[in-house]
Structure formats: C-alpha cells, structure tokens
Design a protein around this motif. Structure first.
Motif, PDB file in Angstrom:
ATOM      1  N   VAL A 111      14.725  64.638 -41.333  1.00  0.00           N
ATOM      2  CA  VAL A 111      13.462  64.902 -42.072  1.00  0.00           C
ATOM      3  C   VAL A 111      13.659  66.137 -42.750  1.00  0.00           C
ATOM      4  O   VAL A 111      13.529  66.135 -44.207  1.00  0.00           O
ATOM      5  N   LEU A 112      14.179  67.394 -42.412  1.00  0.00           N
ATOM      6  CA  LEU A 112      14.494  68.471 -42.962  1.00  0.00           C
ATOM      7  C   LEU A 112      15.331  68.203 -44.077  1.00  0.00           C
ATOM      8  O   LEU A 112      15.084  68.924 -45.370  1.00  0.00           O
ATOM      9  N   ILE A 170      28.670  55.753 -34.748  1.00  0.00           N
ATOM     10  CA  ILE A 170      28.913  56.520 -36.022  1.00  0.00           C
ATOM     11  C   ILE A 170      28.496  55.738 -37.412  1.00  0.00           C
ATOM     12  O   ILE A 170      27.489  55.834 -38.039  1.00  0.00           O
ATOM     13  N   LEU A 171      28.982  54.432 -37.560  1.00  0.00           N
ATOM     14  CA  LEU A 171      28.726  53.417 -38.508  1.00  0.00           C
ATOM     15  C   LEU A 171      27.303  52.951 -38.421  1.00  0.00           C
ATOM     16  O   LEU A 171      26.841  52.860 -39.447  1.00  0.00           O
ATOM     17  N   TRP A 172      27.095  52.449 -37.097  1.00  0.00           N
ATOM     18  CA  TRP A 172      25.663  52.105 -36.755  1.00  0.00           C
ATOM     19  C   TRP A 172      24.401  53.026 -37.400  1.00  0.00           C
ATOM     20  O   TRP A 172      23.649  52.546 -38.018  1.00  0.00           O
ATOM     21  N   VAL A 173      24.652  54.362 -36.971  1.00  0.00           N
ATOM     22  CA  VAL A 173      23.600  55.225 -37.185  1.00  0.00           C
ATOM     23  C   VAL A 173      23.541  55.640 -38.651  1.00  0.00           C
ATOM     24  O   VAL A 173      22.506  55.827 -39.411  1.00  0.00           O
ATOM     25  N   VAL A 174      24.822  56.084 -39.030  1.00  0.00           N
ATOM     26  CA  VAL A 174      24.980  56.471 -40.657  1.00  0.00           C
ATOM     27  C   VAL A 174      24.553  55.425 -41.394  1.00  0.00           C
ATOM     28  O   VAL A 174      23.808  55.518 -42.403  1.00  0.00           O
ATOM     29  N   GLY A 175      25.192  54.198 -40.975  1.00  0.00           N
ATOM     30  CA  GLY A 175      24.802  52.993 -42.030  1.00  0.00           C
ATOM     31  C   GLY A 175      23.495  52.576 -42.062  1.00  0.00           C
ATOM     32  O   GLY A 175      22.908  52.444 -43.137  1.00  0.00           O
ATOM     33  N   LEU A 176      22.688  52.594 -40.984  1.00  0.00           N
ATOM     34  CA  LEU A 176      21.286  52.465 -40.913  1.00  0.00           C
ATOM     35  C   LEU A 176      20.277  53.247 -41.755  1.00  0.00           C
ATOM     36  O   LEU A 176      19.425  53.227 -42.234  1.00  0.00           O
ATOM     37  N   THR A 177      20.721  54.639 -41.449  1.00  0.00           N
ATOM     38  CA  THR A 177      20.194  55.549 -41.828  1.00  0.00           C
ATOM     39  C   THR A 177      20.087  55.540 -43.546  1.00  0.00           C
ATOM     40  O   THR A 177      19.033  55.815 -44.124  1.00  0.00           O
ATOM     41  N   ASN A 178      21.381  55.251 -44.002  1.00  0.00           N
ATOM     42  CA  ASN A 178      21.365  55.162 -45.538  1.00  0.00           C
ATOM     43  C   ASN A 178      20.680  54.004 -45.945  1.00  0.00           C
ATOM     44  O   ASN A 178      20.161  53.907 -47.105  1.00  0.00           O
ATOM     45  N   ALA A 245      12.476  58.231 -45.447  1.00  0.00           N
ATOM     46  CA  ALA A 245      13.204  56.851 -45.368  1.00  0.00           C
ATOM     47  C   ALA A 245      14.408  57.077 -44.204  1.00  0.00           C
ATOM     48  O   ALA A 245      14.856  56.053 -43.505  1.00  0.00           O
ATOM     49  N   THR A 246      14.917  58.469 -44.275  1.00  0.00           N
ATOM     50  CA  THR A 246      16.088  58.593 -43.373  1.00  0.00           C
ATOM     51  C   THR A 246      15.314  58.791 -41.986  1.00  0.00           C
ATOM     52  O   THR A 246      16.020  58.475 -40.970  1.00  0.00           O
ATOM     53  N   LEU A 247      14.105  58.988 -41.723  1.00  0.00           N
ATOM     54  CA  LEU A 247      13.626  59.368 -40.544  1.00  0.00           C
ATOM     55  C   LEU A 247      13.442  57.848 -39.955  1.00  0.00           C
ATOM     56  O   LEU A 247      14.238  57.736 -38.633  1.00  0.00           O
ATOM     57  N   PHE A 248      13.040  56.986 -40.618  1.00  0.00           N
ATOM     58  CA  PHE A 248      12.889  55.598 -40.214  1.00  0.00           C
ATOM     59  C   PHE A 248      14.116  54.744 -39.845  1.00  0.00           C
ATOM     60  O   PHE A 248      14.337  54.348 -38.722  1.00  0.00           O
ATOM     61  N   GLY A 249      15.196  54.934 -40.617  1.00  0.00           N
ATOM     62  CA  GLY A 249      16.630  54.566 -40.500  1.00  0.00           C
ATOM     63  C   GLY A 249      17.216  55.279 -39.279  1.00  0.00           C
ATOM     64  O   GLY A 249      17.841  54.405 -38.438  1.00  0.00           O
ATOM     65  N   TYR A 250      17.211  56.196 -39.165  1.00  0.00           N
ATOM     66  CA  TYR A 250      17.934  57.019 -38.018  1.00  0.00           C
ATOM     67  C   TYR A 250      17.205  57.036 -36.855  1.00  0.00           C
ATOM     68  O   TYR A 250      17.823  56.497 -35.752  1.00  0.00           O
ATOM     69  N   THR A 251      15.859  57.034 -36.880  1.00  0.00           N
ATOM     70  CA  THR A 251      15.243  56.664 -35.469  1.00  0.00           C
ATOM     71  C   THR A 251      15.217  55.124 -34.908  1.00  0.00           C
ATOM     72  O   THR A 251      15.565  55.203 -33.691  1.00  0.00           O
TER      73      THR A 251
END
Length: 378
Positions: A111-112, A170-178, A245-251
């Motif tokens: 978020v920050l 890493i691929l799962w977290v970074v990929g879904l965040t983006n 958007a990144t909050l939703f994807g990452y979480t």
C-alpha cells in the motif's frame, strides 16, 4: 423452525449460526464495509485539497483529474476490521499468527509503495523489487508452495523441490499482485472482482476448520472492497490507485497460501487459481501481446489492450463492462467452489449473497449520482 435454520446453516459450512466464530466473521465483514464506506468521502475531500489525483493518460479513461487515494481507505477498513476480529479472538490462530502478521506487513508495504507511486511515480524496477521483497517476506515465514504437492505433476527430489517451490511462490505472489493492478482501468472492475474473489475464497476456506485465520482476513478484505465499490461504481468519485489494486492482489495471493500449512497445495491453490482466472488471463494476454509487438518491458508500457478496454469499446458503457467482468469472475468462482467440493447449498447461497451485495452498492451509487446531477441543475 430454529432446528431447520441451524441444519441449513451447517449445510452451507456454518457450524454454529449463533456461535462466536460465525458472528465474529460477520462482524469483521460489516466493520470493514461500514468503515470504508463512511471513511472514503473524507479521504476524497482531503485528496482533492492536497492534489492526490490521477491525470488522464493513455491507460486511464477519466477525462479530468480523479482522486486516487481510495487505496488508503480500503487499507484502513481492512486493518480496522482485522484488529476488531483479533481482539475478539473467536478462534485459535496461534499456530499461524506469524504468517498472518507477515501478510499484514507485506500488505502494508504494498500500500505504501503503491501510494507513493500514485503520487510521485516510481520506476518499474523499484516496484518489482518491493514486490519481490513482499514475496520473500511470506516465504521466510513459512508461506510457500510445495511443488511435490501439486497434483498431476511429477515428483522431484527434495533438493529441487524447495527452490522450485520458492520460485513458484514468487511467481504466484508477484504475478497476481501485478495482474490485479493491470485489471484496474474501468470504474468498479477491480473492486467488484476482488469482492467476488474474496467471498468465494472465504466460503471455500470455511469448509476446513484449520483455515479460520484465512476466513477472518478474507472477510475483512471483502468488506473493504464492498465499501469502496459504493463510491467507485460508475460514475466514480474516487479510484483506488496502485495502492488499492496491489493490496487486493497481494493479500489474495498471500491468504491463499495459508491453506498450504496443513493441507496439500493442490487443494489450496487450485481454487484461487480458478477464482482469479480473470486477472491472470488478462495479464497473460496483455504481456504476450506486448512482447509480440517487440516491447521489451511489457509491464512498463500501458495501453488499452486489456479485456476491460476491449469490452468497453464493444459495449460503450463502463457499467456494462464492470457487470460483465463481475459475472465472469463469479462464474470462475463457482467453478472453483465446485472443484473444491463446496456443498451445492453453500454455492447457491454464496451466489445469491454476492449478487445482492453487488446490486445494492451499484443501486446506491447510481441513485447518489442522479441526486448529485439534480443538485447541480438546481
């Protein structure tokens, strides 16, 4: 009558309809929704005064500056609801407290970083580095994928399993965040898709007694998404920006990993993979298309080749575009619940609740917009 209601509640995954656990989940959801709903107008007014706004560009559809601090209100509603749930301690979550704290810390970092990027602009390399840090934070705290637990894939030696699992995490977290960030281009799309995804994952997680922490986090996230959507359905009064958007994807990506602690990853990741197929497929087709056009950095060159842009061009209406993508996300969610083995009654109730909530916030936003228009004419 009471026995019949209690029996039906058990059939949809609620062990005790009036128990502390269910009531705490409901309170978490309502707290997040109410807090975000009421907090956003104040955030919007402050954002206008200080100039926190998105200017029109090749990716955005707004024709004038639009306050982009919605992500802060979403995060505030999410955190407040989790704190309330934590204070109530309705369920034993001691075994995963460190993982929950890691998720909350990673979400805070997202978020920050997203908010700073919204206001001042950060390089794609720096944003990617922060996302990698967020993924590593989960891994070092025990939230990672076990490759050998994935069904239909060959078993590999342990020396290969661990690094391969880390790479997939890493691929799962970074990929879904983006992916969730890239889906944010039309009013109401990400808010609605995130709400649907969070509720579907919540219902799926509720079928397992050891996923109580995931249920609480998803309830807070779903409530925050719904409260935000009240102000973001077209015509939007505020947008979430990269922060939201990144909050939703990452979480969503991180919480889905909580299911890997005591159950096989095949069962715990297959559902979120199906539920969040929309942002994943959208990002995949965009990235492949940009690479085919010779763009070396596909994530750093915004355009209007996303599914929501194509739908908007076809329908000519932002509301219709959002509704179609909500429907697609809901269909993907139903498929995921079926694969998970969620009881049919629970699936039907989930769909009805989702449709009712989405209709309610859309109706309230449209009615408010009509009142605002009449006030301007007068």
């Amino acid at each position: 009558m009471f026995d019949a209601v209690a029996t039906f509640a058990r059939s949809v995954g609620i062990a005790d309809l009036f128990g502390r656990g269910f009531l705490s989940v409901l309170l978490t959801f309502l707290t997040a929704a109410a807090f975000t709903w009421r907090f956003i107008p104040g955030v919007r007014d402050f954002a206008i005064r200080v100039g926190w706004a998105d200017l029109p560009n090749e990716r955005r559809l707004n024709k004038e500056p639009l306050p982009n601090a919605g992500g802060l209100a979403i995060f505030a509603g999410f955190i407040v609801s989790v704190v309330v749930a934590w204070a109530l301690r309705p369920i034993i979550i001691q075994d995963v407290q460190i993982q929950v704290l890691a998720i909350l810390l990673g979400a805070t970092i997202m978020v920050l970083t997203g908010f700073i990027d919204d206001q001042f602009g950060l390089s794609p390399v720096f944003r990617l580095a922060v996302q990698l840090l967020g993924a590593v934070l989960l891994i070092v705290n025990g939230l990672h994928i076990d490759f050998n637990s994935i069904p239909f894939l060959p078993t590999v030696p342990e020396a290969v399993n661990q690094p391969l699992g880390i790479a997939l995490t890493i691929l799962w977290v970074v990929g879904l965040t983006n992916a969730m960030n890239l889906l944010d281009g039309v009013d109401g799309v990400v808010g609605g898709v995130s709400f649907v995804s969070a509720v579907v994952l919540l219902v799926s997680a509720a079928q397992f007694p050891d996923r109580a922490a995931a249920v609480i986090l998803l309830a807070g996230l779903a409530g925050a998404a719904l409260g935000y959507l009240r102000h973001n359905y077209n015509p939007s009064r505020i947008i979430m920006g990269d922060a939201g958007a990144t909050l939703f994807g990452y979480t969503l990506a991180a919480v889905s990993l909580l299911g890997t602690l005591k159950f096989s990853v095949g069962a715990s990741l297959l559902v979120p993979l199906l539920v969040m197929a929309l942002p994943i497929l959208d990002t995949t087709q965009v990235v492949l298309g940009r690479l085919a056009r010779g763009i070396r950095n596909p994530l750093g060159h915004p355009d209007k080749t996303h599914l929501h842009h194509r739908l908007l061009a076809a329908t000519g209406k932002a509301r219709r575009t959002a509704q179609i993508l909500w429907a697609v996300a809901l269909i993907c969610g139903v498929i995921g619940m079926v694969v998970q083995g969620v009881p049919g009654a629970a699936i039907v109730v989930t769909v009805l609740v989702l449709l009712l909530c989405l209709w309610f916030v859309a109706y309230r936003r449209v009615r408010a917009a009509e009142q605002e228009k009449r006030a301007e004419l007068n």
